[in-house]
Design a protein around this motif. Structure first.
Motif, short mmCIF file in Angstrom:
data_model
loop_
_atom_site.label_atom_id
_atom_site.label_comp_id
_atom_site.label_asym_id
_atom_site.label_seq_id
_atom_site.Cartn_x
_atom_site.Cartn_y
_atom_site.Cartn_z
N GLY A 153 -22.49 3.84 0.48
CA GLY A 153 -22.16 3.02 -0.69
C GLY A 153 -20.77 3.18 -1.25
N ALA A 154 -19.99 4.12 -0.71
CA ALA A 154 -18.61 4.30 -1.19
C ALA A 154 -17.71 3.20 -0.63
CB ALA A 154 -18.07 5.66 -0.77
N ARG A 155 -16.62 2.94 -1.33
CA ARG A 155 -15.58 2.04 -0.82
C ARG A 155 -14.41 2.88 -0.36
NH1 ARG A 155 -14.08 -2.94 -4.44
NH2 ARG A 155 -12.95 -3.43 -2.52
N ILE A 156 -13.90 2.57 0.82
CA ILE A 156 -12.76 3.29 1.38
C ILE A 156 -11.53 2.43 1.16
CG2 ILE A 156 -11.80 4.41 3.42
CD1 ILE A 156 -14.52 5.59 2.47
N LEU A 157 -10.56 2.98 0.42
CA LEU A 157 -9.35 2.24 0.05
C LEU A 157 -8.14 3.08 0.47
CD1 LEU A 157 -8.94 0.49 -3.39
CD2 LEU A 157 -7.01 1.49 -2.19
N PRO A 158 -7.72 2.98 1.73
CA PRO A 158 -6.60 3.81 2.19
C PRO A 158 -5.32 3.53 1.40
CG PRO A 158 -7.74 2.77 4.03
CD PRO A 158 -8.26 2.13 2.79
N ALA A 159 -4.52 4.57 1.25
CA ALA A 159 -3.24 4.44 0.54
C ALA A 159 -2.23 3.75 1.46
CB ALA A 159 -2.74 5.81 0.11
N MET A 160 -2.39 2.42 1.59
CA MET A 160 -1.53 1.61 2.46
C MET A 160 -0.89 0.51 1.63
SD MET A 160 -3.98 1.07 5.75
CE MET A 160 -4.50 2.39 6.80
N PRO A 161 0.34 0.71 1.18
CA PRO A 161 0.97 -0.32 0.36
C PRO A 161 1.26 -1.59 1.15
CG PRO A 161 2.54 1.41 0.86
CD PRO A 161 1.21 1.87 1.38
N GLY A 162 1.17 -2.73 0.47
CA GLY A 162 1.56 -4.00 1.06
C GLY A 162 3.05 -4.24 0.87
N PHE A 163 3.57 -5.22 1.56
CA PHE A 163 5.00 -5.51 1.47
C PHE A 163 5.28 -6.96 1.14
CE2 PHE A 163 4.72 -1.55 3.68
CZ PHE A 163 5.80 -0.83 3.19
N TYR A 164 4.24 -7.79 1.00
CA TYR A 164 4.46 -9.21 0.71
C TYR A 164 5.02 -9.44 -0.69
CZ TYR A 164 -0.19 -8.74 -1.44
OH TYR A 164 -1.26 -8.33 -2.19
N HIS A 165 4.89 -8.45 -1.56
CA HIS A 165 5.44 -8.60 -2.92
C HIS A 165 6.90 -8.13 -2.99
CE1 HIS A 165 3.97 -4.48 -2.69
NE2 HIS A 165 4.58 -4.18 -3.80
N LEU A 166 7.48 -7.85 -1.81
CA LEU A 166 8.89 -7.48 -1.66
C LEU A 166 9.27 -6.27 -2.53
CD1 LEU A 166 10.45 -11.07 -1.61
CD2 LEU A 166 9.71 -9.64 0.33
#
Length: 197
Positions: A153-166
């Protein structure tokens, strides 16, 4: 409406993610129960240059630059803390960043400290548990442990920043990950520009 969250910070690289998340939650008027592993204090020293003694809970509000009346910093072996029991209601828990050691302990039902106990309690009560792993590369043991937690039931949210917001600064990258964590906790924020905006 103010909510109540448990935030764990482990010794994985990226303690700044946890600090910024706590700042944002308290800025939003929420109550935070903060759980810091012994290794997290070493990360504060190495990555932030803080001269701080392990277990110096009294200095955390000023170090985090937050109001102390909204932040409850618990000793890792104080099982009298409210978050050790499922009868104490919270709106969820997040471990940011989460080391592979802590992730493994939770995936296997260990409760050797208050952070692991609080995570176990969060899962058994069916409340949101967000895990923000900060490791690379991942081996098959890491992946199996993440799958076990996701199945529980946990959510896995890796520390992976996006780059589309420049992103232009380190803060932009940090804010993206923290913003995604706030999204997972269903807390409003303005930390990054969303796709299509």
């Amino acid at each position: 409406m103010a909510k109540e969250f448990v935030v764990g910070i482990t010794g994985a690289s990226g303690g700044i993610y946890g600090i910024r998340l706590v700042q944002e939650l308290i800025k939003g008027g929420h109550l935070v129960h903060l759980l810091l592993t012994n290794a997290s204090w070493q990360v504060f020293q190495e990555e932030l240059g803080w001269e701080i003694e392990t277990g110096d809970r009294a200095s955390i509000p000023s170090r985090f630059e937050v109001a102390s009346d909204r932040l409850k910093v618990h000793d890792m072996h104080d099982y009298r803390a409210p978050v050790a029991s499922g009868s104490h209601r919270t709106d969820g828990m997040i471990i940011i960043p989460c080391s592979m050691g802590t992730l493994s302990a939770i995936a296997h039902g260990a409760s050797d400290n208050l952070l692991e106990r609080a995570a176990d309690t969060t899962l058994k009560e069916g409340r949101p548990l967000i895990i923000v792993p900060r490791e690379t590369p991942l081996n098959v043991i890491h992946l199996r442990n993440m799958l076990a937690l996701a199945e529980a039931g946990a959510r896995i949210l890796p520390a992976m920043p996006g780059f589309y917001h420049l992103p232009r600064t380190m803060d932009d990258l940090i804010h993206f990950v923290v913003g995604k964590a706030l999204d997972a906790l269903q807390v409003e924020h303005q930390l990054f520009r969303r796709w299509g905006e």
